[in-house]
Design a protein around this motif. Structure first.
Motif, PDB file in Angstrom:
ATOM      1  N   SER A   1       0.478  -1.152  -0.229  1.00  0.00           N
ATOM      2  CA  SER A   1       0.066  -0.257   0.458  1.00  0.00           C
ATOM      3  C   SER A   1       1.244   1.371  -0.325  1.00  0.00           C
ATOM      4  O   SER A   1       1.958   1.412   0.369  1.00  0.00           O
ATOM      5  CB  SER A   1      -0.655   0.464   0.935  1.00  0.00           C
ATOM      6  N   ALA A   2       0.213   2.457  -1.508  1.00  0.00           N
ATOM      7  CA  ALA A   2       1.296   3.512  -0.882  1.00  0.00           C
ATOM      8  C   ALA A   2       0.360   4.438   0.553  1.00  0.00           C
ATOM      9  O   ALA A   2      -1.100   4.178   0.620  1.00  0.00           O
ATOM     10  CB  ALA A   2       0.784   4.128  -2.099  1.00  0.00           C
ATOM     11  N   LEU A   3       1.487   4.545   1.166  1.00  0.00           N
ATOM     12  CA  LEU A   3       1.356   5.802   2.602  1.00  0.00           C
ATOM     13  C   LEU A   3       1.807   7.672   1.999  1.00  0.00           C
ATOM     14  O   LEU A   3       2.963   7.376   1.965  1.00  0.00           O
ATOM     15  CB  LEU A   3       1.663   5.064   3.594  1.00  0.00           C
ATOM     16  N   ARG A   4       0.424   8.196   2.268  1.00  0.00           N
ATOM     17  CA  ARG A   4       0.624   9.421   2.822  1.00  0.00           C
ATOM     18  C   ARG A   4       0.207  10.105   4.211  1.00  0.00           C
ATOM     19  O   ARG A   4      -0.815  10.057   3.668  1.00  0.00           O
ATOM     20  CB  ARG A   4       0.739  10.158   1.613  1.00  0.00           C
ATOM     21  N   PHE A   5       1.538  11.293   4.420  1.00  0.00           N
ATOM     22  CA  PHE A   5       1.170  11.281   5.848  1.00  0.00           C
ATOM     23  C   PHE A   5       0.986  12.481   5.638  1.00  0.00           C
ATOM     24  O   PHE A   5       1.369  13.652   5.064  1.00  0.00           O
ATOM     25  CB  PHE A   5       1.937  10.660   7.208  1.00  0.00           C
ATOM     26  N   PHE A   6      -0.374  13.244   6.392  1.00  0.00           N
ATOM     27  CA  PHE A   6      -0.601  15.157   6.899  1.00  0.00           C
ATOM     28  C   PHE A   6      -0.099  14.907   8.360  1.00  0.00           C
ATOM     29  O   PHE A   6      -1.429  14.528   9.035  1.00  0.00           O
ATOM     30  CB  PHE A   6      -1.417  15.480   6.094  1.00  0.00           C
ATOM     31  N   ALA A   7      -0.039  15.874   8.642  1.00  0.00           N
ATOM     32  CA  ALA A   7      -0.122  16.409  10.129  1.00  0.00           C
ATOM     33  C   ALA A   7      -0.331  17.862   9.739  1.00  0.00           C
ATOM     34  O   ALA A   7       0.412  18.943   9.196  1.00  0.00           O
ATOM     35  CB  ALA A   7       1.264  15.857  11.074  1.00  0.00           C
ATOM     36  N   THR A   8      -1.132  18.935  10.516  1.00  0.00           N
ATOM     37  CA  THR A   8      -1.030  19.889  10.821  1.00  0.00           C
ATOM     38  C   THR A   8      -0.991  20.578  11.721  1.00  0.00           C
ATOM     39  O   THR A   8      -0.533  22.137  12.082  1.00  0.00           O
ATOM     40  CB  THR A   8      -2.307  20.722  11.564  1.00  0.00           C
ATOM     41  N   ASP A   9       0.346  20.256  12.778  1.00  0.00           N
ATOM     42  CA  ASP A   9       1.945  20.557  13.270  1.00  0.00           C
ATOM     43  C   ASP A   9       2.743  19.698  13.573  1.00  0.00           C
ATOM     44  O   ASP A   9       2.214  18.160  13.888  1.00  0.00           O
ATOM     45  CB  ASP A   9       0.709  21.179  14.626  1.00  0.00           C
ATOM     46  N   SER A  10       3.846  20.419  14.300  1.00  0.00           N
ATOM     47  CA  SER A  10       4.878  18.772  14.314  1.00  0.00           C
ATOM     48  C   SER A  10       5.151  17.745  13.335  1.00  0.00           C
ATOM     49  O   SER A  10       4.943  16.894  14.552  1.00  0.00           O
ATOM     50  CB  SER A  10       4.864  18.960  15.424  1.00  0.00           C
ATOM     51  N   PRO A  11       5.441  17.980  12.171  1.00  0.00           N
ATOM     52  CA  PRO A  11       5.255  16.512  11.994  1.00  0.00           C
ATOM     53  C   PRO A  11       7.130  15.298  12.111  1.00  0.00           C
ATOM     54  O   PRO A  11       6.244  14.593  12.882  1.00  0.00           O
ATOM     55  CB  PRO A  11       6.393  17.292  10.290  1.00  0.00           C
ATOM     56  N   GLN A  12       7.613  16.342  13.027  1.00  0.00           N
ATOM     57  CA  GLN A  12       8.245  15.561  13.290  1.00  0.00           C
ATOM     58  C   GLN A  12       8.112  14.691  14.345  1.00  0.00           C
ATOM     59  O   GLN A  12       8.391  13.141  14.987  1.00  0.00           O
ATOM     60  CB  GLN A  12      10.085  16.669  13.910  1.00  0.00           C
ATOM     61  N   LYS A  13       7.269  15.160  15.722  1.00  0.00           N
ATOM     62  CA  LYS A  13       6.506  14.663  17.066  1.00  0.00           C
ATOM     63  C   LYS A  13       5.732  13.311  16.266  1.00  0.00           C
ATOM     64  O   LYS A  13       5.721  12.597  16.702  1.00  0.00           O
ATOM     65  CB  LYS A  13       6.020  15.708  17.421  1.00  0.00           C
ATOM     66  N   PHE A  14       4.858  13.735  15.145  1.00  0.00           N
ATOM     67  CA  PHE A  14       4.000  12.955  14.847  1.00  0.00           C
ATOM     68  C   PHE A  14       5.244  11.636  14.122  1.00  0.00           C
ATOM     69  O   PHE A  14       4.270  10.453  13.987  1.00  0.00           O
ATOM     70  CB  PHE A  14       3.426  13.231  13.436  1.00  0.00           C
ATOM     71  N   GLN A  15       5.932  11.933  13.466  1.00  0.00           N
ATOM     72  CA  GLN A  15       6.212  10.641  12.734  1.00  0.00           C
ATOM     73  C   GLN A  15       7.260   9.899  13.816  1.00  0.00           C
ATOM     74  O   GLN A  15       7.038   8.748  14.598  1.00  0.00           O
ATOM     75  CB  GLN A  15       8.075  10.742  12.204  1.00  0.00           C
ATOM     76  N   ARG A  16       7.343  10.443  15.882  1.00  0.00           N
ATOM     77  CA  ARG A  16       8.299   9.545  16.328  1.00  0.00           C
ATOM     78  C   ARG A  16       6.665   9.006  17.031  1.00  0.00           C
ATOM     79  O   ARG A  16       7.060   7.768  17.402  1.00  0.00           O
ATOM     80  CB  ARG A  16       9.135  10.926  18.220  1.00  0.00           C
TER      81      ARG A  16
END
Length: 269
Positions: free
Chosen positions: A234-249
């Motif tokens: 599956s292809a996955l794309r992620f979006f966040a409205t703040d702090s992409p680094q925290k979202f990754q962690r």
């Protein structure tokens, strides 16, 4: 047949447990995930505000190609979905109705209530109570406010978390024994093994229903069989409205796999 593209929306990270279940049940689909991390938690906001935020998130996901959107947030499913479902350009699926449907199938004695463990906001909405009632089930609703921060701290099998869970369970069943337990928060799958041990120790081998898993199975039934099997990942794309680094962690903990790239988006535009 073109691979379906499914959007998944949550106020933060918890909906990644729904995405994790979707990846298991629908390997022939691609996914977009949007976490409104700038404005969480949703539980303290009005229904009007939550509906506006959810509508903007759906619009963003559809703009990136989503053909179906899963509202993987219990608060938004309870308060926004009823207002948006009739006017959406794509199908919308929440997490509450699939959980209630799964409870109906799991309960062996319909006279026994379903114990719903959820956040304070979800319990206050009585959304699971209403959904279960449509299937002839009564409920005991129990707010478990300490479990979310314990999960986000990574204490998914910690003695403190076990003690907190046992206190909540003992308070819940002091008067009535339930016929099943429904996990009504998308954070709770991360502590499902701990909760199951506590539930079975206290109540015996009764069914424990994961609303994230139930939602994935519900969507599996909606889509063509080609979506259920695929040799291509599956292809996955992620979006966040703040702090992409925290979202990754934090996202890696909820999804149980790497979160490679998170795109920052502004839902107010």
């Amino acid at each position: 047949m073109a691979r379906p593209c499914i959007g998944v929306f949550d106020s933060g990270f918890g909906g990644l447990t729904v995405l994790r279940a979707l990846l298991q049940h629908l390997p022939g689909a691609d996914f977009l995930y949007l976490g409104d991390t700038a404005r969480l938690p949703y539980g303290s906001k009005s229904a009007e505000t939550i509906t506006r935020y959810t509508s903007a998130a759906i619009h963003t996901l559809v703009g990136h190609g989503a053909q179906l959107v899963v509202i993987a947030c219990n608060t938004a499913s309870a308060l926004a979905l009823p207002h948006l479902q009739g006017n959406s350009e794509v199908p919308l699926v929440g997490v509450i109705q699939p959980g209630a449907e799964a409870a109906k199938l799991a309960v062996r004695d319909i006279q026994l209530p379903v114990l719903v463990l959820a956040t304070e906001a979800t319990v206050a909405s009585h959304a699971y109570q209403h959904a279960c009632a449509q299937h002839g089930l009564s409920t005991i609703e129990k707010a478990c406010p300490l479990l979310v921060p314990l999960v986000e701290e990574g204490w998914t099998d910690h003695p403190v978390t076990r003690q907190v869970a046992e206190i909540y369970l003992e308070e819940s069943v002091a008067a009535t024994r339930p016929g099943a337990v429904l996990l009504g928060c998308t954070h709770y799958p991360l502590v499902r093994p701990l909760l199951e041990r506590s539930i079975h120790s206290l109540l015996g081998p009764i069914p424990v229903i994961d609303s994230a898993e139930a939602t994935a199975m519900h969507i599996q039934g909606m889509l063509p069989a080609a979506s259920h099997n695929s040799n291509a990942p599956s292809a996955l794309r992620f979006f966040a409205t703040d702090s992409p680094q925290k979202f990754q962690r934090l996202g890696q903990r909820f999804l149980a796999q790497e979160v490679d790239l998170v795109t920052l988006v502004d839902l107010d535009r």
